[in-house]
Design a protein around this motif. Structure first.
Motif, short mmCIF file in Angstrom:
data_model
loop_
_atom_site.label_atom_id
_atom_site.label_comp_id
_atom_site.label_asym_id
_atom_site.label_seq_id
_atom_site.Cartn_x
_atom_site.Cartn_y
_atom_site.Cartn_z
N LEU A 93 0.83 -1.20 0.00
CA LEU A 93 0.00 0.00 0.00
C LEU A 93 0.86 1.26 0.00
CD1 LEU A 93 -3.01 0.65 0.04
CD2 LEU A 93 -2.91 0.68 2.51
N TYR A 94 1.97 1.16 0.69
CA TYR A 94 2.98 2.22 0.76
C TYR A 94 4.34 1.56 0.59
CZ TYR A 94 -0.68 5.21 2.67
OH TYR A 94 -1.84 5.93 2.84
N PRO A 95 5.35 2.33 0.19
CA PRO A 95 6.69 1.75 0.09
C PRO A 95 7.14 1.17 1.44
CG PRO A 95 6.62 3.91 -0.95
CD PRO A 95 5.31 3.73 -0.23
N ASP A 96 7.89 0.08 1.39
CA ASP A 96 8.36 -0.58 2.62
C ASP A 96 9.08 0.40 3.55
OD1 ASP A 96 7.29 -2.98 1.83
OD2 ASP A 96 9.20 -3.80 1.11
N GLU A 97 9.90 1.27 2.98
CA GLU A 97 10.67 2.22 3.80
C GLU A 97 9.73 3.16 4.56
OE1 GLU A 97 11.11 2.22 0.24
OE2 GLU A 97 12.51 0.54 0.50
N GLN A 98 8.66 3.59 3.90
CA GLN A 98 7.70 4.48 4.54
C GLN A 98 6.97 3.76 5.68
OE1 GLN A 98 4.95 6.21 1.76
NE2 GLN A 98 4.10 7.63 3.26
N LEU A 99 6.57 2.51 5.44
CA LEU A 99 5.91 1.74 6.50
C LEU A 99 6.85 1.49 7.67
CD1 LEU A 99 3.90 -0.86 4.39
CD2 LEU A 99 2.98 1.06 5.72
N GLN A 100 8.11 1.17 7.37
CA GLN A 100 9.10 0.95 8.43
C GLN A 100 9.29 2.21 9.26
OE1 GLN A 100 12.53 -0.54 6.35
NE2 GLN A 100 11.62 -2.56 6.03
N ALA A 101 9.35 3.35 8.60
CA ALA A 101 9.52 4.62 9.32
C ALA A 101 8.32 4.90 10.22
CB ALA A 101 9.72 5.76 8.33
N MET A 102 7.12 4.66 9.71
CA MET A 102 5.92 4.87 10.53
C MET A 102 5.92 3.93 11.73
SD MET A 102 2.70 5.68 8.02
CE MET A 102 3.09 4.87 6.48
N ARG A 103 6.27 2.69 11.49
CA ARG A 103 6.30 1.72 12.59
C ARG A 103 7.35 2.11 13.62
NH1 ARG A 103 7.82 -4.25 13.44
NH2 ARG A 103 6.67 -4.58 15.35
N HIS A 104 8.51 2.54 13.15
CA HIS A 104 9.59 2.97 14.06
C HIS A 104 9.13 4.17 14.91
CE1 HIS A 104 13.61 3.73 15.54
NE2 HIS A 104 13.48 4.99 15.16
N GLU A 105 8.39 5.08 14.29
CA GLU A 105 7.88 6.26 15.01
C GLU A 105 6.68 5.89 15.89
OE1 GLU A 105 9.11 9.39 15.11
OE2 GLU A 105 10.80 8.59 13.95
N GLY A 106 6.11 4.71 15.67
CA GLY A 106 4.97 4.28 16.47
C GLY A 106 3.67 4.97 16.09
N SER A 107 3.59 5.45 14.84
CA SER A 107 2.40 6.17 14.44
C SER A 107 2.13 5.97 12.95
CB SER A 107 2.58 7.66 14.73
OG SER A 107 1.41 8.37 14.43
N TYR A 108 0.99 5.39 12.62
CA TYR A 108 0.58 5.22 11.24
C TYR A 108 -0.03 6.53 10.76
CZ TYR A 108 -2.22 3.89 7.23
OH TYR A 108 -2.78 3.83 5.97
N LEU A 109 0.56 7.12 9.72
CA LEU A 109 0.09 8.41 9.22
C LEU A 109 -0.47 8.31 7.80
CD1 LEU A 109 2.92 10.71 10.56
CD2 LEU A 109 0.67 10.27 11.54
N GLY A 110 -0.68 7.09 7.32
CA GLY A 110 -1.24 6.91 5.99
C GLY A 110 -2.74 7.14 5.99
N LEU A 111 -3.36 6.84 4.87
CA LEU A 111 -4.80 7.01 4.74
C LEU A 111 -5.52 6.13 5.74
CD1 LEU A 111 -7.17 8.26 3.15
CD2 LEU A 111 -7.05 6.27 1.65
N ARG A 112 -6.46 6.72 6.42
CA ARG A 112 -7.31 5.97 7.36
C ARG A 112 -8.74 6.46 7.20
NH1 ARG A 112 -3.58 9.61 9.15
NH2 ARG A 112 -4.34 11.15 10.58
N ALA A 113 -9.65 5.58 7.56
CA ALA A 113 -11.07 5.89 7.46
C ALA A 113 -11.74 5.54 8.77
CB ALA A 113 -11.71 5.10 6.32
N ALA A 114 -12.77 6.30 9.11
CA ALA A 114 -13.52 6.04 10.34
C ALA A 114 -15.00 6.22 10.08
CB ALA A 114 -13.06 6.97 11.46
#
Length: 128
Positions: A93-114
């Motif tokens: 859904l996102y590049p692996d590096e971007q997902l790894q960075a989000m996981r490392h920061e402990g915060s998912y900042l990609g598209l989300r729906a509620a």
């Protein structure tokens, strides 16, 4: 509501998405900017900038959700203390590096729906 959003997104029916966004009142948060029309905003992102917004929306709404008060929020990676499995579900859904960075920061900042339990679509936004 989730199924209806997915159907409209798969059909690239921006008008239907706009109608669903306002079905229970104007309140869908989709941008942190001044934009007021979700259909126009997403069409511009997709057509002018090549951003796969609708494809991502379909994908995240097929993933596990998390519950935050009265909201059902997709994907589950948006929750506090998201697991490796939550982030693994986002592969492709996102590049692996971007997902790894989000996981490392402990915060998912990609598209989300509620969506509320009563079917009010409240959120479809990226960023923080």
């Amino acid at each position: 509501m989730r199924r209806r959003i997915v159907a409209a997104a798969v059909a690239c029916d921006y008008a239907a998405l706009g109608a669903l966004a306002d079905e229970q009142g104007k309140g869908l948060r989709f941008s942190f900017g001044p934009d007021k029309d979700v259909a126009r905003f997403w069409r511009r992102l997709e057509q002018e900038h090549g951003a796969p917004v609708l494809a991502r929306l379909v994908k995240i709404l097929s993933l596990p959700y998390t519950k935050q008060d009265e909201l059902y929020v997709w994907p589950s990676a948006f929750r506090e203390k998201a697991t490796a499995e939550d982030f693994a579900a986002l592969k492709g859904l996102y590049p692996d590096e971007q997902l790894q960075a989000m996981r490392h920061e402990g915060s998912y900042l990609g598209l989300r729906a509620a969506i509320t339990g009563t079917g009010d679509w409240q959120l479809a936004v990226s960023g923080d």
